[in-house]
Motif scaffolding. Structure first.
Motif: not given
Lengths: 260, 233
Positions: B152-163, B165-175
């Motif tokens: 889960p920490v690696a997944a969380l790190a991915f969400v951080g990167l997506f927040a 440098g991601g290409v969509a405007d998503v609510p970080v908390g939900t993702v």
């Protein structure tokens, strides 16, 4: 090793002698990497993005046709995308911004564009990388990475991995045959009592094989370096042929940026 | 589970590439300390093992099955630096031979599954191993928790990167909630498999487990009774 060997590593390679098969591996690596960079650099929310994706698709399918990589091999390559398709499907549901109603579900417009863009980009890059994997033997790819100045120790480690992955996977396969011929069916968590030790002994056997390989190499004069032969020169024509893919994609991107 | 091309924008990909290159460079030095000049064959064969072990399908529950990712397990077995190299090599093989994980995302994947997963897995393992009783059970619990957290920490790190440098405007908390929720389950599977495999290796060859070196005691030398002087003259 390699073509026709039947191991899991050679599975991606499609034997052939076409023009793409004959290109030097590092040239192909540079070309595929360049193509991926152009695809990634395409702005998702631009109006002409889909025209650009279509242009890239035509280019990469053209490359596959020249390379003699059939549609079935390409589709098989796309299977790796599946987990991220699931992630992309989540985007339109949670993304902010104006929403549209699609079949009774409220979806975000920007999320839809982003998800579509992500899937298109991932698919295009996977297609290009599949053409690379289908036309280049594992050992040749290793040589290509070496010419692209991957650190020598990493190249050596990668070399051993590529050389022995089929051996280790073969051992795993024999263990599986032995288990199943004794009536083992892994259906529930209790199977861990069998599969855990199997994986454990696979590690022990791999590690001990590494020790034996090291001793064998020492006895043949290994000093920590693996000598490599002189690198062949690449004719300019080969570079141009390989770079046609990224340069064509770059032209599509540039015309989109200028005209769009 | 590999990030493909195009998920993160170019600056983020380049930044994670720089981080990954730095981490691998440090790991190359560190692995030489762990394995000296045996680094290439042993790390190579261990990477081949990780590659093969990822092909084993472990039944988890209700018809679903999972496979090992192996960052934490490899770190406990052969040491963290060698584990970073093994994961890097496995990711490289998957990217160039199977198109699994994009070439431009190689740095991102190496950062997430090489550096973050191995770092969290091994760091947790060492912290817990220091407090838990110095027994086989203590080692297994520490490794299990390390493996569980690494996913889960690696997944969380991915969400951080997506927040970032991601290409969509998503609510970080939900993702983040969705990703962490799914990966908690995957982490549970990872922990169970890690403990099962590590337990087997500890039973047969405890001397091969790098992370359990502190369990090793010098063998007790049995005293041989002094030869009885017999006067046969």
């Amino acid at each position: 090793m390699g073509a026709g060997h039947g191991g899991p590593l050679g599975a991606g390679y499609v034997a052939g002698s076409g023009p793409v098969h004959r290109l030097e591996p590092h040239v192909k690596l540079v070309a595929v990497l360049g193509f991926a960079v152009v695809v990634v650099a395409t702005p998702v929310h631009a109006g002409w993005a889909w025209a650009a994706y279509a242009g890239y698709l035509a280019l990469v399918l053209g490359a596959a046709a020249v390379a003699g990589v059939g549609p079935r091999r390409l589709v098989r390559g796309l299977a790796v995308e599946v987990p991220f398709v699931l992630f992309a499907l989540l985007l339109p549901v949670v993304a902010r911004g104006p929403r549209v109603d699609v079949g009774g579900v409220s979806l975000s417009v920007s999320g839809l564009t982003a998800a579509g863009g992500l899937l298109a980009k991932a698919t295009l890059s996977v297609l290009a990388a599949t053409v690379l994997a289908a036309t280049t033997e594992p050992r040749a790819l290793l040589r290509g990475l070496e010419r692209l100045r991957l650190p020598a120790l990493l190249v050596q480690i990668l070399g051993f991995t590529i050389r022995y992955a089929d051996v280790v996977a073969g051992e795993l396969q024999r263990m599986r045959v032995a288990r199943e011929s004794r009536g083992f069916r892994g259906r529930h968590l209790g199977a861990l009592r069998v599969l855990g030790p199997a994986a454990g002994s696979l590690f022990i056997r791999s590690y001990e094989r590494g020790e034996r390989v090291h001793l064998a190499m020492l006895s043949r004069g290994y000093t920590g370096r693996v000598p490599a032969g002189p690198a062949a020169d690449v004719p300019v024509g080969d570079w141009l042929a390989a770079l046609a893919l990224p340069l064509g994609a770059g032209a599509v991107l540039a015309s989109g940026l200028l005209l769009g | 589970m590999h990030v493909p091309d195009g998920f993160l924008d170019a600056p983020t990909s380049v930044a994670t590439g720089v981080v990954a290159a730095g981490g691998v460079a440090v790991a190359l030095r560190g692995a030489r300390r762990e394995l000296d000049e045996r680094t290439a064959p042993l790390a190579g064969l261990t990477a081949a093992f990780v590659f093969a072990a990822q092909m084993i399908n472990f039944p988890v529950a209700a018809g679903t099955s999972g496979h090992l990712i192996g960052g934490a397990l490899t770190a406990v077995l052969v040491g963290p630096w060698t584990a970073v190299l093994c994961m890097t090599v496995v990711l490289l093989v998957q990217a160039v031979l199977f198109a699994d994980g994009g070439l431009t995302a190689l740095g991102t994947n190496t950062t997430l599954m090489g550096l973050v997963a191995v770092g969290v897995g091994y760091g947790t393992f060492r912290l817990l191993a220091a407090v838990l009783p110095r027994t086989r059970g203590g080692v297994l619990v520490a490794a299990g928790v390390g493996a569980f957290l690494s996913v889960p920490v690696a997944a969380l790190a991915f969400v951080g990167l997506f927040a970032v440098g991601g290409v969509a405007d998503v609510p970080v908390g939900t993702v983040a909630a969705a990703m962490v929720g799914v990966h908690l389950l995957i982490g549970l599977g990872e922990a169970v498999i890690t403990v099962a495999v590590l337990g087997a290796v500890l039973t047969v060859r405890p001397d091969l487990v790098h992370g359990a070196a502190y369990l090793r005691r010098p063998a007790d030398l049995a005293r041989r009774p002094a030869p009885v002087e017999t006067d046969s003259r």
